[in-house]
Design an enzyme around this catalytic site. Sequence first.
Site, mmCIF file in Angstrom:
data_model
loop_
_atom_site.group_PDB
_atom_site.id
_atom_site.type_symbol
_atom_site.label_atom_id
_atom_site.label_comp_id
_atom_site.label_asym_id
_atom_site.label_seq_id
_atom_site.Cartn_x
_atom_site.Cartn_y
_atom_site.Cartn_z
ATOM 1 N N GLU A 51 6.243 26.523 40.527
ATOM 2 C CA GLU A 51 5.674 27.883 40.498
ATOM 3 C C GLU A 51 4.314 27.988 41.210
ATOM 4 O O GLU A 51 4.125 28.987 41.896
ATOM 5 C CB GLU A 51 5.502 28.362 39.050
ATOM 6 C CG GLU A 51 6.746 28.401 38.224
ATOM 7 C CD GLU A 51 7.088 27.026 37.645
ATOM 8 O OE1 GLU A 51 6.214 26.148 37.616
ATOM 9 O OE2 GLU A 51 8.231 26.849 37.246
ATOM 10 N N ASP A 60 13.049 26.883 31.748
ATOM 11 C CA ASP A 60 13.186 26.281 30.426
ATOM 12 C C ASP A 60 13.590 27.322 29.380
ATOM 13 O O ASP A 60 12.792 27.721 28.521
ATOM 14 C CB ASP A 60 11.881 25.601 30.029
ATOM 15 C CG ASP A 60 11.526 24.466 30.964
ATOM 16 O OD1 ASP A 60 12.417 23.995 31.686
ATOM 17 O OD2 ASP A 60 10.356 24.044 30.968
ATOM 18 N N ASP A 96 9.889 19.514 40.108
ATOM 19 C CA ASP A 96 9.612 20.401 38.975
ATOM 20 C C ASP A 96 8.277 21.110 39.179
ATOM 21 O O ASP A 96 7.469 20.743 40.035
ATOM 22 C CB ASP A 96 9.604 19.587 37.683
ATOM 23 C CG ASP A 96 10.101 20.375 36.487
ATOM 24 O OD1 ASP A 96 10.010 21.619 36.519
ATOM 25 O OD2 ASP A 96 10.584 19.757 35.525
#
Length: 784
Positions: free
Chosen positions: A426, A491, A423
Site C-alpha cells: 500500500e 486481510d 506484502d
Amino acid sequence: MAWLNGARRRVLASGLVSGLALSAAAGLAVAAPTTTVDRNGSYVSVETYAPNVIRVTISQDKDLAKAAPGYGINGAPSDKGWRHDQKAGADVFTSAELSLEVVAQPWPGAPSLQERYFAPSLPPVSIKVRKADGTSLVDMNGWELSPHVVSGEKTYRAGATFSTTADEHFYGLGQNQESEGALDLRGRTIDCKHDYDAPHGETVCVPFLVTNKGYGVLWDNPSATKIYPGVNGRTLWQSNVGERVSFFVITGKTTDEIYAGYRALTGVTPLPPKAAFGYIQSKARYETQAEFMAVADGYQKRGLPLDIMVLDWFHWTRMGQIDIDPTAFPDPKGMNKTLHDRGVQTIISVWPRFEQEGRYFNYMADKGYFLKDADGKVVDGLPFRSDRTGALIDTTNPEARDWFWGKIRDNILSQGFDWLWLDETEPDLVPSGYYFHAGTGDRVRNAFPLMHTQLAADGSRRDRPDKRNLILARAAYTGAQRNGSLFWSSDISPTWEVLKRQVPTGLNFTASGLAYWGNDIGGWQWLPQTTTATKPPLLDPSDARAVVGQNNDYPELFTRWFQYGVFTPTLRVHGMRKETELWSFGKEAETVLTKYVRLRYALMPYLYSMGKTTYDTGAPFMRGLFMDFPNDPKVANIGDQYMFGPAFLVAPVTDQGVTERDVYLPAGADWYDYWTNQKYTGGQTIRVKAPIDTIPLFVRAGSIVPMGAPILNTSQPQAISAVKVWPGRDAEFSLYDDDGVTNAYEKGVGKTVKLRWDDKAGKLTATGDKALAAQAQAAVQVVK
C-alpha cells in the site's frame, strides 16, 4: 501567481520530472502534447494516443499543461487517424471513433455582484466528447485548483466535474469493499486511496472509472482522490495534491474496446505461469520446514491437485534481514528441489520493512533508502496501530529498488523459491505527512505499489529472462497489471458478511482494467471459536473441532467460499487458522472441496486460454454482467452474479444455511443449468436449488468449453478430455496452450486452435495446431 510558479518549480524539479527520471522503469511516458490552446489564461493541452484514447491537461501554467502524464502511463502518443480543426473559436479533435471539442470561451467581462464573491477565479474551461456520429458521450463542465498546504508543501486540490445522465452507471475505481451486492458506484463517495484500515476491508485506488455509456475516464493523479459518480447530476473528481488537472477519455462500442484502450495506454497484462491458475495453498503461517513439507505430503498422499505452496511471514530471523531462519528451515534449497520434483512451485513472502537492529538498517539509512519525516529522520513504525515492525524501504527511489531486488535474488530466490509475495504494497506504513524520494507521501501516495512491484518485474526480467514472473500483491495502481501481479483483497475476516462483499468487490476491481484478483479463501483474520449462526450448519463440524472449535457453520462457510474461489482468477486458501488445508474442515467438507478443486483443474484449458485472451486484449475474464449484456438494463447493478469468461454465469451462495437462491438470467441469450442441462430463456429470474455441494452455475447457449483430463498439477501434460458445446447459436473459442513456464509466448511460441461451432449444421470444426486440433475434434460433446 508566485505561489503557482513555486508549485510549478517544485513539481517540474522534484515531483513530475524527478518521477520521469526515476524511471522508465516506473512507466512514465515522455511526450509533447499534440496541441495546447489558451482559454483566457487557462492552458488546455490535448494529446492523442489512439483513435479511441485522448488526454486532456489543464493548468494556468503552460509548462505544466504541456508536461507528460504521470505514473502508470507507458503508451506512446500518436496523431495517426486524428485531425484538428478550429471552428468559431473552438478547437475540435476528430478521429474515426470520437471527437473532442475544447469549447470557445468569450472574454468573461466584469463579474456580477454574486460572481465577485462566490464564483471561481479560474478562467473556465469546457470540454465536450462525442461519438463519431456526433452523439454526446460526456462533457467536462468545470475544473478546480483550490490552494492549500499539504505536508508543508503549498499545492492545490485539483478537480474536475463531468456531466452524467439518469441512466448512466459506473464501475471500477479499484477495490472498495463496502457493498454487499450492489455493483454500480453511482451515488457513492469513493475515497480513492490505499487504506489497509478501511472499516470494511482494505481499499485500493485504481482511478479508472468505466461507464455503461461507451467511455471510461482515467484520472492522472496519484494523490488521495475523492470521486462522486453521478452525485447531484454530475461526476466530481477531487485530488488532494496537484498543480494541474490531467485525465484520459477512452471510448469503445463495447467494454472490451475500452479495455483495449487501457491496455494500449498503461501496458500489457502478462500471461501468468500456468501454475498460477491452479490451486495455491497458504497459511499464516507454516512455522517450520517439516510443517511445510507435511502439508505438501498430505496433498500428495490424498491425490489432491496442488500447484503452489506459499511460505508466509516470519520465516526470517529478524524483520529486514532478508534471510530464511536456518533453525526452522535448515535446507530450503533441498525443500524446494523436492517440491519441484513433484511439480509443486513455491512463493515466499518478502516484506518492505526493516528493524533498526537488522544488518542492513544503518547502511540503508545512510543511503537514504527509507521513508522519512519532515526533519529527514527515518520513519520507524506506526504508533496508531502499535506497529513496531520497522522502517519502510522507499522503492520510489530506483537505487533502493535495485538494491532490494539484488538482496532478494541473492538471499531468497537463490534458495529455489520461484516467485515473490510482496506484502504491504500500500504501503502499510501510511506515508501521509512523510517524504519519499519521488515527493511527499501525500503527492505520490497511490503510486507506491506500481513502483514496488516493478522491482520484481524488472529484476526477474533481467536476471531470470527465461522464467515467467509472478507476484502476489495486495495493492495496485494504474499500470500495475503489467508487472505480473496477482492481487488480493487483503486481510479480511472469516465471516459470511465478508464473503458476500467479496463478489462485487472483485468485479469492480477487474472492471478497473486489472484482470487478476482473488481473496484469502476462508478469510485471513483469526477464526472465532464460536458462531452467531441462527440456522443449522449444512456440513457436520464434529470432526473438525481442533480447527473450528464451536464455530459450527465454519466448514459450510469455507466450502461456499471455496466454490466461489474456483470461479475467480486466483484460487488461493489462506488464513490464521490452526489448519487451512482442504482436509481440515471435516470429512463432509472435504468431499465437496475435492469435487471443486478437481473441477478447477478440469477447466484448466478454458482458464489458461482466457489468460491468453487477456494478454492479447486487456479484457478481464471475471466480468460484471454489464460488460456482456449492455442492452439489458436489469444487469446494471447486479453484483452477486458474474460471467467467468464467455461461457459461465456464476451465482455464489453467500448466506449461511441457504440451499436455494434467485438467479437472474440476462436477456439476449438462452441458458443451461451446468449441473442438470435444463435450458432456460434469458430475461427472467429463476429460483435455483443450491445444496451444499452445488454452486448455481449456468452456461450461455452457444458456448464452447474445452476441458482437461485429471492432473495433480500443471507441470503434468493434460490431454483434452472433452470439448463441450452448449448449442443455441454459432460460437467460437480460441484454445491456447504453451509450456506454461517461460516467456516464449511473447514471441508467439505456443499452440492455438480455433474452435468454431456451426449451430445450424450442428458441427464443430477445429483449425490451427494439428495435434491439439485433433485432440479437440475427437473430444466434442454436444449438450442435449
